[in-house]
Design an enzyme around this catalytic site. Structure first.
Site, PDB file in Angstrom:
ATOM      1  N   ALA A 263      40.112  42.276  42.892  1.00  0.00           N
ATOM      2  CA  ALA A 263      39.291  41.183  43.616  1.00  0.00           C
ATOM      3  C   ALA A 263      40.100  40.189  43.827  1.00  0.00           C
ATOM      4  CB  ALA A 263      38.134  40.601  42.653  1.00  0.00           C
ATOM      5  N   ASP A 264      39.861  39.387  44.941  1.00  0.00           N
ATOM      6  CA  ASP A 264      40.341  38.168  45.421  1.00  0.00           C
ATOM      7  C   ASP A 264      39.443  37.230  46.330  1.00  0.00           C
ATOM      8  OD1 ASP A 264      42.608  36.417  46.959  1.00  0.00           O
ATOM      9  OD2 ASP A 264      43.575  37.402  45.295  1.00  0.00           O
ATOM     10  N   GLN A 265      40.058  36.066  46.331  1.00  0.00           N
ATOM     11  CA  GLN A 265      39.074  34.952  46.773  1.00  0.00           C
ATOM     12  C   GLN A 265      40.043  34.048  47.805  1.00  0.00           C
ATOM     13  OE1 GLN A 265      37.147  31.521  44.944  1.00  0.00           O
ATOM     14  NE2 GLN A 265      35.294  32.709  45.403  1.00  0.00           N
TER      15      GLN A 265
ATOM     16  N   LYS B 233      45.818  44.560  44.654  1.00  0.00           N
ATOM     17  CA  LYS B 233      45.924  44.520  43.235  1.00  0.00           C
ATOM     18  C   LYS B 233      45.068  45.878  42.568  1.00  0.00           C
ATOM     19  CE  LYS B 233      45.214  39.399  43.356  1.00  0.00           C
ATOM     20  NZ  LYS B 233      44.317  38.129  43.044  1.00  0.00           N
TER      21      LYS B 233
END
Length: 206
Positions: free
Chosen positions: A82-84, A66
Site C-alpha cells: 500500500a502507498d498514499q 512494495k
C-alpha cells in the site's frame, strides 16, 4: 506472534508489505490475521523512474513495488502493498523533515482542497495480481501563521510522520472544514475494496 482470527481463511497470515502500525491496525481490526514485513523499496527511486505519471498512478506504482518486493521473497504468501500520495493540484508532497517543513506544507495546503490517493496492490504466487487506487478529498480551513504555529505546538513531533503534516485521528482534525472519503482511505488503506477483492478470492469467511 500474529493474532488469530476466524475470518481469514488462508493457512498463512496475510503478509503486509509495510511496517505501518496504522495499516496493520486497520487489517487486524477487520478480523484478518496479519504479519508485516518491510519491503525495502527506495520510494524516491521508484518515483524518479515513474516521472510523468499522474499522482494516482504514482501511488499505484509504489504500492505494486512494495507488494512485488515482498512477494518475490515469499511467493507462497498472499501479500498486500500500500502507498498514499498527497496531491495538491498535481504537485506531490513528501513527509516534512522538520517543523519548518511542516509549517511550509500547511501554508500551501491551508484554504485549499487536496487529494489523498491511497493505492493497494495484491500479490499472489509471487507476483502482483491486482491493484487499485481510491481517492479522498480534504479541504483545509484558512490558517494564518499564528494558527499554523498553534497547531504545530499541539501536534508535536508527529507532524513529520505524514505527508500532510497531520493525523486526522489526532489534533489534525482541527485543520479541516470538509472531508470527502472513507476514513480507511484517508488513513492509507481503503478497506472496503480490499476486502471485496480478498472475498472474491475465497480468502475471507464471508
Amino acid at each position: 506472534m500474529p493474532q488469530t482470527s476466524s475470518l481469514w481463511r488462508d493457512p498463512e497470515p496475510l503478509l503486509l508489505a509495510s511496517t505501518s502500525p496504522t495499516r496493520r491496525m486497520l487489517l487486524g481490526s477487520a478480523g484478518l490475521t496479519v504479519e508485516t514485513r518491510a519491503p525495502g523499496v527506495d520510494e524516491r527511486a521508484v518515483e524518479a523512474e515513474a516521472a510523468g505519471l499522474s499522482p494516482q498512478n504514482l501511488a499505484e506504482r509504489l504500492a505494486a513495488a512494495k507488494a512485488g518486493a515482498v512477494a518475490a521473497r515469499a511467493p507462497d504468501r498472499v501479500v498486500i502493498g500500500a502507498d498514499q500520495v498527497l496531491d495538491l493540484d498535481g504537485t506531490v508532497f513528501h513527509k516534512p523533515a522538520d517543523r519548518a517543513g511542516a509549517a511550509a506544507h500547511l501554508a500551501r495546503l491551508q484554504g485549499r482542497t487536496h487529494a489523498l490517493h491511497s493505492a493497494v496492490a495484491l500479490a499472489v504466487g509471487g507476483a502482483v495480481a491486482d491493484r487499485f487506487v481510491v481517492t479522498a478529498r480534504l479541504t483545509m480551513r484558512p490558517l494564518d501563521e499564528a494558527g499554523i504555529a498553534a497547531y504545530l505546538d499541539a501536534a508535536g513531533p508527529a507532524v513529520t510522520g505524514s505527508v500532510g503534516a497531520y493525523q486526522l485521528e489526532g489534533v489534525g482534525i482541527h485543520l479541516f472544514d470538509r472531508i470527502e472519503g472513507d476514513h480507511s482511505t484517508i488513513l492509507g488503506l481503503p478497506l472496503l475494496p480490499l476486502l471485496a477483492r480478498l472475498r472474491a478470492r475465497g480468502l475471507l469467511a464471508f
